[in-house]
Design an enzyme around this catalytic site. Structure first.
Site, PDB file in Angstrom:
ATOM      1  N   THR A 126      -0.587   0.882   2.299  1.00 38.74           N
ATOM      2  CA  THR A 126       1.017   1.423   2.621  1.00 38.74           C
ATOM      3  C   THR A 126       1.688   0.998   3.920  1.00 38.74           C
ATOM      4  O   THR A 126       0.760   0.965   4.759  1.00 38.74           O
ATOM      5  CB  THR A 126       1.072   3.192   2.436  1.00 38.74           C
ATOM      6  OG1 THR A 126       2.424   3.664   3.078  1.00 38.74           O
ATOM      7  CG2 THR A 126      -0.027   3.775   3.311  1.00 38.74           C
ATOM      8  N   ASP A 127       2.782   1.062   4.000  1.00 38.72           N
ATOM      9  CA  ASP A 127       3.288   0.537   5.378  1.00 38.72           C
ATOM     10  C   ASP A 127       3.333   1.920   6.348  1.00 38.72           C
ATOM     11  O   ASP A 127       3.220   1.504   7.630  1.00 38.72           O
ATOM     12  CB  ASP A 127       4.851   0.330   5.265  1.00 38.72           C
ATOM     13  CG  ASP A 127       5.774   1.524   4.598  1.00 38.72           C
ATOM     14  OD1 ASP A 127       5.134   2.423   4.361  1.00 38.72           O
ATOM     15  OD2 ASP A 127       7.053   1.648   4.501  1.00 38.72           O
ATOM     16  N   GLU A 128       2.691   2.929   6.023  1.00 37.49           N
ATOM     17  CA  GLU A 128       2.752   4.242   6.800  1.00 37.49           C
ATOM     18  C   GLU A 128       1.503   4.177   7.640  1.00 37.49           C
ATOM     19  O   GLU A 128       1.398   4.720   8.621  1.00 37.49           O
ATOM     20  CB  GLU A 128       2.742   5.426   6.015  1.00 37.49           C
ATOM     21  CG  GLU A 128       3.745   5.658   5.183  1.00 37.49           C
ATOM     22  CD  GLU A 128       4.188   6.931   4.829  1.00 37.49           C
ATOM     23  OE1 GLU A 128       3.782   8.052   5.498  1.00 37.49           O
ATOM     24  OE2 GLU A 128       4.881   7.217   4.026  1.00 37.49           O
ATOM     25  N   TYR A 150      -1.586  11.815   5.678  1.00 42.60           N
ATOM     26  CA  TYR A 150      -1.628  11.228   4.496  1.00 42.60           C
ATOM     27  C   TYR A 150      -1.796   9.617   5.084  1.00 42.60           C
ATOM     28  O   TYR A 150      -2.663   8.822   4.768  1.00 42.60           O
ATOM     29  CB  TYR A 150      -0.219  11.126   3.793  1.00 42.60           C
ATOM     30  CG  TYR A 150       0.212  10.003   3.121  1.00 42.60           C
ATOM     31  CD1 TYR A 150      -0.716   9.337   2.014  1.00 42.60           C
ATOM     32  CD2 TYR A 150       1.141   9.015   3.322  1.00 42.60           C
ATOM     33  CE1 TYR A 150      -0.493   8.337   1.293  1.00 42.60           C
ATOM     34  CE2 TYR A 150       1.534   7.716   2.566  1.00 42.60           C
ATOM     35  CZ  TYR A 150       0.630   7.646   1.682  1.00 42.60           C
ATOM     36  OH  TYR A 150       0.832   6.319   0.831  1.00 42.60           O
ATOM     37  N   LYS A 154      -4.871   6.849   4.578  1.00 44.02           N
ATOM     38  CA  LYS A 154      -4.896   5.630   3.757  1.00 44.02           C
ATOM     39  C   LYS A 154      -5.428   4.896   4.972  1.00 44.02           C
ATOM     40  O   LYS A 154      -5.984   3.863   4.441  1.00 44.02           O
ATOM     41  CB  LYS A 154      -3.293   5.541   3.467  1.00 44.02           C
ATOM     42  CG  LYS A 154      -2.775   6.136   2.316  1.00 44.02           C
ATOM     43  CD  LYS A 154      -3.354   5.834   1.061  1.00 44.02           C
ATOM     44  CE  LYS A 154      -3.013   4.359   0.519  1.00 44.02           C
ATOM     45  NZ  LYS A 154      -3.627   4.181  -0.838  1.00 44.02           N
TER      46      LYS A 154
HETATM   47  P1  TYD Z   1       9.380  10.484   0.777  1.00 41.55           P
HETATM   48  O1  TYD Z   1      10.079  10.016  -0.648  1.00 41.55           O
HETATM   49  O2  TYD Z   1       8.697  11.657   0.717  1.00 41.55           O
HETATM   50  O3  TYD Z   1       8.630   8.959   1.340  1.00 41.55           O
HETATM   51  P2  TYD Z   1       8.143   8.948   2.612  1.00 41.55           P
HETATM   52  O4  TYD Z   1       7.735  10.098   3.553  1.00 41.55           O
HETATM   53  O5  TYD Z   1       6.627   8.332   2.230  1.00 41.55           O
HETATM   54  O6  TYD Z   1       8.905   7.817   3.490  1.00 41.55           O
HETATM   55  O7  TYD Z   1      10.569  10.376   1.976  1.00 41.55           O
HETATM   56  C1  TYD Z   1      11.691   9.362   2.165  1.00 41.55           C
HETATM   57  C2  TYD Z   1      12.325   9.833   3.291  1.00 41.55           C
HETATM   58  O8  TYD Z   1      13.082  10.839   2.787  1.00 41.55           O
HETATM   59  C3  TYD Z   1      11.665  10.345   4.553  1.00 41.55           C
HETATM   60  O9  TYD Z   1      12.449   9.756   5.492  1.00 41.55           O
HETATM   61  C4  TYD Z   1      11.628  11.995   4.086  1.00 41.55           C
HETATM   62  C5  TYD Z   1      13.104  11.856   3.587  1.00 41.55           C
HETATM   63  N1  TYD Z   1      13.121  13.206   3.093  1.00 41.55           N
HETATM   64  C6  TYD Z   1      14.111  13.908   2.919  1.00 41.55           C
HETATM   65  O10 TYD Z   1      15.266  13.867   3.715  1.00 41.55           O
HETATM   66  N2  TYD Z   1      14.154  15.275   2.184  1.00 41.55           N
HETATM   67  C7  TYD Z   1      13.238  15.376   1.216  1.00 41.55           C
HETATM   68  O11 TYD Z   1      13.356  16.474   0.378  1.00 41.55           O
HETATM   69  C8  TYD Z   1      12.318  14.461   0.912  1.00 41.55           C
HETATM   70  C9  TYD Z   1      11.199  14.724   0.038  1.00 41.55           C
HETATM   71  C10 TYD Z   1      12.222  13.294   1.881  1.00 41.55           C
END
Ligand code: TYD
Length: 345
Positions: A126-128, A150, A154
């Site tokens: 992942t990019d993370e 997480y 990874k």
């Molecule tokens: P997410 O889909 O959980 O992926 P990641 O954290 O792996 O990027 O979240 C995408 C983006 O959306 C992230 O910046 C967090 C934000 N987010 C919200 O603002 N509200 C939410 O309820 C969720 C789940 C994520």
């Protein structure tokens, strides 16, 4: 005939990859190995359930004996590892499963692949692992600075896979993808959560100021990228996968309410995720040199995804009324987050 084991093949991205392989490679047998935890769901594979070149094995990647037995029983040549705990918010609540699956599970796959002389182990990362980047983009050679349990898990799993390539000559390839979206994504992730909440006139919980940036890749473009690396990638190498279609979370939330004909007032700002990464961005020159490029624009993938969630309420309603409710409550309690004022119009 190629024998491919797709671990985590019942998950969102894994199931898309399984369907992709079955549709594009008539000489390939696909064995899905999946623990069927909350996000791995046999329903995701319903359309290939009776396919003559598809087999399903219920198992956990942490179980070395079961992994070895499966590799032997199906004479597996290639392993593609999609199995993972993937949700940042869950990793903040309960890191345990992340360390087990995303680190120890990868170790088990490496051990089994080494013992049985598997031709290729492709690992989905992942990019993370890179951590946030306010400007510019990360190249594959950049270092790791993961910020959540997480991302750190990874990173650990990926480093183990790399060490097996270097120390034992295990034929490993790795891809690091950006945020992927599309049908069958478990509705804890932002896009499916926002769509399904908006359909039900429930608030869209936007973390912090909603200005965090994510690149959004359509799931089948991700599957094609993994296939490209399997076909033409160099063993021992890592490839970034990105769509270069960056959007802030608030832009995405607004697009969703607009597409569903709902008011902007459904968008509610809530307490931020701890250590919320402001932006991820990847350079994809290395993958593009293999001939891959994304084929689905955000506009197209987004409207296909919205349409799917509108039509497949039979898929997501049981999820949202089951285990998920408890998770959602814990999420908000743990962070002391409360829906606050609606977004300004
Ligand atoms: P997410 O889909 O959980 O992926 P990641 O954290 O792996 O990027 O979240 C995408 C983006 O959306 C992230 O910046 C967090 C934000 N987010 C919200 O603002 N509200 C939410 O309820 C969720 C789940 C994520």
């Amino acid at each position: 005939m190629r024998q491919v084991l797709v671990t985590g093949g019942a998950g969102f991205m894994g199931s898309d990859f399984v369907k992709y392989l079955l549709a594009h490679y008539p000489d390939t047998q696909v064995v899905v190995y999946d623990a069927l935890t909350y996000a791995g769901r046999k329903e995701n594979l319903a359309e290939v359930a009776d396919h003559p070149r598809y087999h399903f094995v219920h198992g956990n990647i942490c179980d070395l004996a079961k992994v070895r037995e499966t590799l032997e029983r199906y004479a597996i040549e290639v392993i593609v590892n999609f199995a993972a705990e993937t949700h940042v918010d869950r990793s903040i609540l309960d890191p345990d499963a992340f360390v087990k699956t995303d680190v120890y599970g990868v170790y088990v796959l490496c051990e089994a692949a080494k013992a049985l002389k598997i031709q290729r182990l492709h690992h989905i990362s992942t990019d993370e692992v890179y951590g946030p980047i306010p400007q510019g983009s990360f190249k594959e050679t950049d270092g790791f600075r993961p910020t959540s349990p997480y991302a750190a898990s990874k990173a650990g799993g990926e480093l183990l896979a790399q060490s097996y390539a270097i120390t034992y000559g295990l034929p490993v390839t790795i891809t690091r993808g950006v945020n992927t979206y599309g049908p069958y994504q478990y509705p804890e992730k932002a896009i499916p959560l926002f769509i399904t909440n908006a359909i039900d006139d429930l608030p869209l919980p936007l973390y912090g100021d909603g200005m965090q940036v994510r690149d959004r890749l359509y799931v089948t473009d991700h599957s094609r990228a993994v296939d490209t690396v399997l076909q033409r990638g160099q063993v021992g190498e890592v490839y970034n996968i990105a769509a270069n279609q960056e959007k802030t979370n608030i832009e995405v939330a607004r697009m969703i309410v607009e597409a569903l004909g709902k008011p902007d007032s459904l968008i509610q700002f809530v307490t931020d995720r701890p250590a919320h990464d402001v932006r991820y961005a990847l350079d994809t020159e290395k993958l593009r040199a293999l001939g891959w490029e994304p084929q689905t624009s955000f506009a197209e993938g987004f409207s296909r995804t919205i349409q799917w969630y509108r039509e497949r309420q039979d898929w997501w309603r049981p999820i949202k009324s089951g285990e998920y409710r408890d998770y959602y409550r814990r999420q908000y309690e743990a962070r002391g987050a409360k829906p606050s004022e609606p977004a300004g119009g």
